[in-house]
Design a protein around this motif. Structure first.
Motif, PDB file in Angstrom:
ATOM      1  N   ILE A  29     -11.008 -14.830  10.526  1.00 13.22           N
ATOM      2  CA  ILE A  29     -10.860 -13.542  10.841  1.00 13.22           C
ATOM      3  C   ILE A  29      -9.631 -13.259  11.980  1.00 13.22           C
ATOM      4  CG2 ILE A  29     -11.891 -11.224  12.111  1.00 13.22           C
ATOM      5  CD1 ILE A  29     -14.395 -12.442  10.770  1.00 13.22           C
ATOM      6  N   LYS A  30      -9.415 -14.160  12.761  1.00 11.29           N
ATOM      7  CA  LYS A  30      -8.364 -13.994  13.885  1.00 11.29           C
ATOM      8  C   LYS A  30      -7.014 -14.303  13.327  1.00 11.29           C
ATOM      9  CE  LYS A  30     -11.195 -15.190  17.748  1.00 11.29           C
ATOM     10  NZ  LYS A  30     -11.780 -16.124  18.797  1.00 11.29           N
ATOM     11  N   SER A  31      -7.344 -15.264  12.323  1.00 10.58           N
ATOM     12  CA  SER A  31      -5.800 -15.588  11.671  1.00 10.58           C
ATOM     13  C   SER A  31      -5.127 -14.283  10.953  1.00 10.58           C
ATOM     14  CB  SER A  31      -6.192 -16.824  10.646  1.00 10.58           C
ATOM     15  OG  SER A  31      -6.220 -18.007  11.509  1.00 10.58           O
ATOM     16  N   VAL A  32      -6.157 -13.789  10.217  1.00 11.52           N
ATOM     17  CA  VAL A  32      -5.715 -12.676   9.248  1.00 11.52           C
ATOM     18  C   VAL A  32      -5.347 -11.317  10.293  1.00 11.52           C
ATOM     19  CG1 VAL A  32      -6.416 -10.934   7.544  1.00 11.52           C
ATOM     20  CG2 VAL A  32      -7.051 -13.236   7.272  1.00 11.52           C
ATOM     21  N   ALA A  33      -5.942 -11.232  11.325  1.00  8.03           N
ATOM     22  CA  ALA A  33      -5.800 -10.128  12.236  1.00  8.03           C
ATOM     23  C   ALA A  33      -4.504 -10.255  12.755  1.00  8.03           C
ATOM     24  CB  ALA A  33      -6.818 -10.154  13.548  1.00  8.03           C
ATOM     25  N   ARG A  34      -3.909 -11.572  13.063  1.00  4.31           N
ATOM     26  CA  ARG A  34      -2.716 -11.866  13.894  1.00  4.31           C
ATOM     27  C   ARG A  34      -1.724 -11.590  12.804  1.00  4.31           C
ATOM     28  NH1 ARG A  34      -5.262 -16.302  16.344  1.00  4.31           N
ATOM     29  NH2 ARG A  34      -4.626 -17.621  14.436  1.00  4.31           N
ATOM     30  N   ALA A  35      -1.863 -11.874  11.531  1.00  2.00           N
ATOM     31  CA  ALA A  35      -0.803 -11.720  10.270  1.00  2.00           C
ATOM     32  C   ALA A  35      -0.651 -10.107  10.149  1.00  2.00           C
ATOM     33  CB  ALA A  35      -1.332 -12.285   8.902  1.00  2.00           C
ATOM     34  N   MET A  36      -1.817  -9.536  10.045  1.00  2.00           N
ATOM     35  CA  MET A  36      -1.789  -7.993  10.076  1.00  2.00           C
ATOM     36  C   MET A  36      -0.972  -7.145  11.197  1.00  2.00           C
ATOM     37  SD  MET A  36      -3.295  -6.872   6.964  1.00  2.00           S
ATOM     38  CE  MET A  36      -3.618  -5.046   7.425  1.00  2.00           C
ATOM     39  N   ASN A  37      -1.152  -7.584  12.368  1.00  2.00           N
ATOM     40  CA  ASN A  37      -0.417  -7.333  13.433  1.00  2.00           C
ATOM     41  C   ASN A  37       1.177  -7.612  13.409  1.00  2.00           C
ATOM     42  OD1 ASN A  37      -2.670  -6.238  14.599  1.00  2.00           O
ATOM     43  ND2 ASN A  37      -3.314  -7.877  15.653  1.00  2.00           N
ATOM     44  N   SER A  38       1.562  -8.620  12.859  1.00  4.04           N
ATOM     45  CA  SER A  38       2.782  -9.019  12.693  1.00  4.04           C
ATOM     46  C   SER A  38       3.603  -8.650  11.554  1.00  4.04           C
ATOM     47  CB  SER A  38       3.062 -10.745  13.233  1.00  4.04           C
ATOM     48  OG  SER A  38       2.379 -11.438  12.074  1.00  4.04           O
ATOM     49  N   ASP A  39       2.795  -8.930  10.336  1.00  4.02           N
ATOM     50  CA  ASP A  39       3.371  -8.658   9.022  1.00  4.02           C
ATOM     51  C   ASP A  39       2.566  -7.868   7.890  1.00  4.02           C
ATOM     52  OD1 ASP A  39       5.442  -8.853   6.997  1.00  4.02           O
ATOM     53  OD2 ASP A  39       4.637 -10.948   6.450  1.00  4.02           O
ATOM     54  N   GLN A  40       2.344  -6.668   8.312  1.00  6.63           N
ATOM     55  CA  GLN A  40       1.345  -5.912   7.486  1.00  6.63           C
ATOM     56  C   GLN A  40       2.058  -5.676   6.083  1.00  6.63           C
ATOM     57  OE1 GLN A  40      -0.792  -1.685   7.787  1.00  6.63           O
ATOM     58  NE2 GLN A  40      -1.172  -2.959   9.693  1.00  6.63           N
ATOM     59  N   GLY A  42       3.889  -7.951   4.552  1.00  9.09           N
ATOM     60  CA  GLY A  42       3.690  -9.096   3.862  1.00  9.09           C
ATOM     61  C   GLY A  42       2.258  -9.131   3.281  1.00  9.09           C
ATOM     62  N   VAL A  43       1.585  -9.120   4.108  1.00  6.50           N
ATOM     63  CA  VAL A  43       0.282  -9.151   3.901  1.00  6.50           C
ATOM     64  C   VAL A  43      -0.355  -8.231   2.565  1.00  6.50           C
ATOM     65  CG1 VAL A  43      -2.299  -8.983   4.623  1.00  6.50           C
ATOM     66  CG2 VAL A  43      -0.435  -9.910   6.015  1.00  6.50           C
ATOM     67  N   LYS A  44       0.171  -6.999   2.641  1.00  4.10           N
ATOM     68  CA  LYS A  44      -0.039  -6.251   1.543  1.00  4.10           C
ATOM     69  C   LYS A  44       0.472  -6.700   0.145  1.00  4.10           C
ATOM     70  CE  LYS A  44       0.622  -1.613  -0.301  1.00  4.10           C
ATOM     71  NZ  LYS A  44       1.458  -0.281  -0.010  1.00  4.10           N
ATOM     72  N   LYS A  45       1.697  -7.102   0.315  1.00  9.61           N
ATOM     73  CA  LYS A  45       2.467  -7.825  -1.005  1.00  9.61           C
ATOM     74  C   LYS A  45       1.947  -9.016  -1.404  1.00  9.61           C
ATOM     75  CE  LYS A  45       6.741  -9.966  -2.525  1.00  9.61           C
ATOM     76  NZ  LYS A  45       8.318 -10.176  -1.828  1.00  9.61           N
ATOM     77  N   ARG A  46       1.094  -9.863  -0.540  1.00  8.89           N
ATOM     78  CA  ARG A  46       0.383 -11.097  -1.062  1.00  8.89           C
ATOM     79  C   ARG A  46      -1.032 -10.413  -1.470  1.00  8.89           C
ATOM     80  NH1 ARG A  46       3.501 -13.069   3.032  1.00  8.89           N
ATOM     81  NH2 ARG A  46       1.968 -12.671   4.929  1.00  8.89           N
ATOM     82  N   PHE A  47      -1.708  -9.378  -0.842  1.00 12.24           N
ATOM     83  CA  PHE A  47      -2.936  -8.876  -1.477  1.00 12.24           C
ATOM     84  C   PHE A  47      -2.944  -8.481  -2.803  1.00 12.24           C
ATOM     85  CE2 PHE A  47      -5.869  -5.182  -2.176  1.00 12.24           C
ATOM     86  CZ  PHE A  47      -6.972  -5.643  -1.322  1.00 12.24           C
ATOM     87  N   ASN A  48      -1.528  -7.853  -3.040  1.00 15.80           N
ATOM     88  CA  ASN A  48      -1.672  -7.260  -4.661  1.00 15.80           C
ATOM     89  C   ASN A  48      -1.426  -8.334  -5.721  1.00 15.80           C
ATOM     90  OD1 ASN A  48      -1.671  -4.727  -3.582  1.00 15.80           O
ATOM     91  ND2 ASN A  48       0.572  -4.391  -3.015  1.00 15.80           N
ATOM     92  N   VAL A  49      -1.129  -9.655  -5.359  1.00 13.25           N
ATOM     93  CA  VAL A  49      -1.129 -10.670  -6.571  1.00 13.25           C
ATOM     94  C   VAL A  49      -2.305 -11.291  -6.543  1.00 13.25           C
ATOM     95  CG1 VAL A  49       1.278 -10.733  -6.197  1.00 13.25           C
ATOM     96  CG2 VAL A  49      -0.244 -12.344  -5.038  1.00 13.25           C
TER      97      VAL A  49
END
Length: 102
Positions: A29-40, A42-49
């Motif tokens: 959870i902490k790893s994903v929260a950090r990614a969302m805070n820094s590169d939302q 990019g996370v969205k792009k990866r979510f879509n695939v």
């Protein structure tokens, strides 16, 4: 057999584009929260695939990170329906994430 935390860690790694070095739910959870805070974006792009089952796990992780609005939006407003269509190991991972107290 793949365990629920391993499934969650694997999907979190795909979601963040980084190596997840823990299979502990809190660390994931902490790893994903950090990614969302820094590169939302990019996370969205990866979510879509991701596959449907993987998206359900990813949405549960995002929900646990206090990003449920994004999880719902990225799921086309179908967050709960996505969870309802999930089964097997992905469903076990979703339930474990949502029921985790941490």
């Amino acid at each position: 057999m793949t365990t629920t935390p391993m499934i969650a860690a694997s999907i979190a790694a795909e979601l963040t584009g980084t190596k997840i070095t823990t299979d502990q739910i809190d660390g994931i959870i902490k790893s994903v929260a950090r990614a969302m805070n820094s590169d939302q974006a990019g996370v969205k792009k990866r979510f879509n695939v991701l596959s449907t089952g993987e998206r359900a796990v990813a949405a549960a992780i995002l929900s646990r990170c206090d990003y449920s609005e994004q999880a719902d939006k990225w799921s086309g407003g179908q967050f709960l329906q996505l969870l309802c269509r999930t089964s097997g190991a992905h469903l076990a991972a979703v339930l474990s994430l949502l029921n985790h107290e941490g």
